[in-house]
Design a protein around this motif. Structure first.
Motif, PDB file in Angstrom:
ATOM      1  N   CYS A 147     -24.570 -43.542 -83.697  1.00  0.00           N
ATOM      2  CA  CYS A 147     -25.951 -43.619 -83.233  1.00  0.00           C
ATOM      3  C   CYS A 147     -26.035 -44.625 -82.096  1.00  0.00           C
ATOM      4  CB  CYS A 147     -26.874 -44.033 -84.382  1.00  0.00           C
ATOM      5  SG  CYS A 147     -28.613 -44.152 -83.927  1.00  0.00           S
TER       6      CYS A 147
ATOM      7  N   ILE B 239     -29.507 -36.061 -88.596  1.00  0.00           N
ATOM      8  CA  ILE B 239     -28.349 -35.176 -88.494  1.00  0.00           C
ATOM      9  C   ILE B 239     -27.906 -34.754 -89.896  1.00  0.00           C
ATOM     10  CG2 ILE B 239     -26.627 -37.036 -88.486  1.00  0.00           C
ATOM     11  CD1 ILE B 239     -25.211 -35.379 -86.238  1.00  0.00           C
ATOM     12  N   GLN B 240     -27.576 -33.466 -90.048  1.00  0.00           N
ATOM     13  CA  GLN B 240     -27.240 -32.899 -91.351  1.00  0.00           C
ATOM     14  C   GLN B 240     -25.798 -33.201 -91.743  1.00  0.00           C
ATOM     15  OE1 GLN B 240     -29.314 -30.893 -93.528  1.00  0.00           O
ATOM     16  NE2 GLN B 240     -27.611 -31.389 -94.923  1.00  0.00           N
TER      17      GLN B 240
ATOM     18  N   LEU C 105     -20.446 -40.880 -88.618  1.00  0.00           N
ATOM     19  CA  LEU C 105     -21.664 -40.713 -87.845  1.00  0.00           C
ATOM     20  C   LEU C 105     -21.769 -41.812 -86.794  1.00  0.00           C
ATOM     21  CD1 LEU C 105     -24.243 -40.010 -90.704  1.00  0.00           C
ATOM     22  CD2 LEU C 105     -22.805 -38.368 -89.463  1.00  0.00           C
TER      23      LEU C 105
ATOM     24  N   TYR D 124     -30.440 -40.495 -90.986  1.00  0.00           N
ATOM     25  CA  TYR D 124     -31.204 -41.051 -89.876  1.00  0.00           C
ATOM     26  C   TYR D 124     -30.755 -42.480 -89.584  1.00  0.00           C
ATOM     27  CZ  TYR D 124     -34.534 -37.316 -91.075  1.00  0.00           C
ATOM     28  OH  TYR D 124     -35.132 -36.114 -91.356  1.00  0.00           O
TER      29      TYR D 124
ATOM     30  N   GLY E   2     -22.446 -35.278 -87.473  1.00  0.00           N
ATOM     31  CA  GLY E   2     -22.682 -34.600 -88.734  1.00  0.00           C
ATOM     32  C   GLY E   2     -21.905 -33.296 -88.832  1.00  0.00           C
TER      33      GLY E   2
ATOM     34  N   GLU F 175     -28.152 -39.508 -82.197  1.00  0.00           N
ATOM     35  CA  GLU F 175     -27.195 -39.441 -83.288  1.00  0.00           C
ATOM     36  C   GLU F 175     -26.193 -38.310 -83.062  1.00  0.00           C
ATOM     37  OE1 GLU F 175     -28.546 -39.656 -87.404  1.00  0.00           O
ATOM     38  OE2 GLU F 175     -30.586 -40.019 -86.662  1.00  0.00           O
ATOM     39  N   SER F 176     -24.984 -38.469 -83.602  1.00  0.00           N
ATOM     40  CA  SER F 176     -23.979 -37.424 -83.525  1.00  0.00           C
ATOM     41  C   SER F 176     -22.981 -37.585 -84.667  1.00  0.00           C
ATOM     42  CB  SER F 176     -23.244 -37.461 -82.183  1.00  0.00           C
ATOM     43  OG  SER F 176     -22.560 -38.688 -82.008  1.00  0.00           O
TER      44      SER F 176
END
Length: 118
Positions: free
Chosen positions: A22, A112-113, A20, A93, A9, A6-7
């Protein structure tokens, strides 16, 4: 062999936007299901958006603000988030149901936050 990454955030202001991504890789024969989930502190994990058989379903809380999309060639799903507010703050997620050579399994991204604050 399967890897989920994942990326995208980060921290944004109320009313802002964030996307986001994934990506799944490693011995994948078919993608049966894709979904985005989120979990806020002290809350249970909830569905944000999901797709199977070309049908996309959104949680009522994000309808009209979030858009789910996918790139089949890249085995990647995306979540475009607009008009973000504090209630969207959570760990997000991604989830795949994947068909491999000799089995089918569920795989989760690392989380990821996403933080929305003024």
């Amino acid at each position: 062999q399967v890897q989920i990454v994942e990326s995208g955030g980060g921290l944004v202001q109320p009313g802002g936007s964030l996307t986001l991504s994934c990506k799944a890789s490693g011995g994948i024969v078919s993608t049966i299901y894709m979904g985005w989930f989120r979990q806020a502190p002290g809350k249970q994990r909830e569905l944000v958006a999901e797709t199977e058989d070309s049908t996309i379903t959104y949680a009522d809380s994000v309808k009209g603000r979030f858009t789910f999309s996918r790139d089949n060639a890249k085995k990647t799903m995306y979540l475009q988030m607009n008009s973000l507010n504090a209630e969207d703050t959570a760990v997000y997620y991604c989830n795949f149901l994947l068909g491999l050579v000799d089995q089918t399994g569920t795989y989760w991204g690392q989380g990821i936050q996403v933080s929305v604050s003024s």
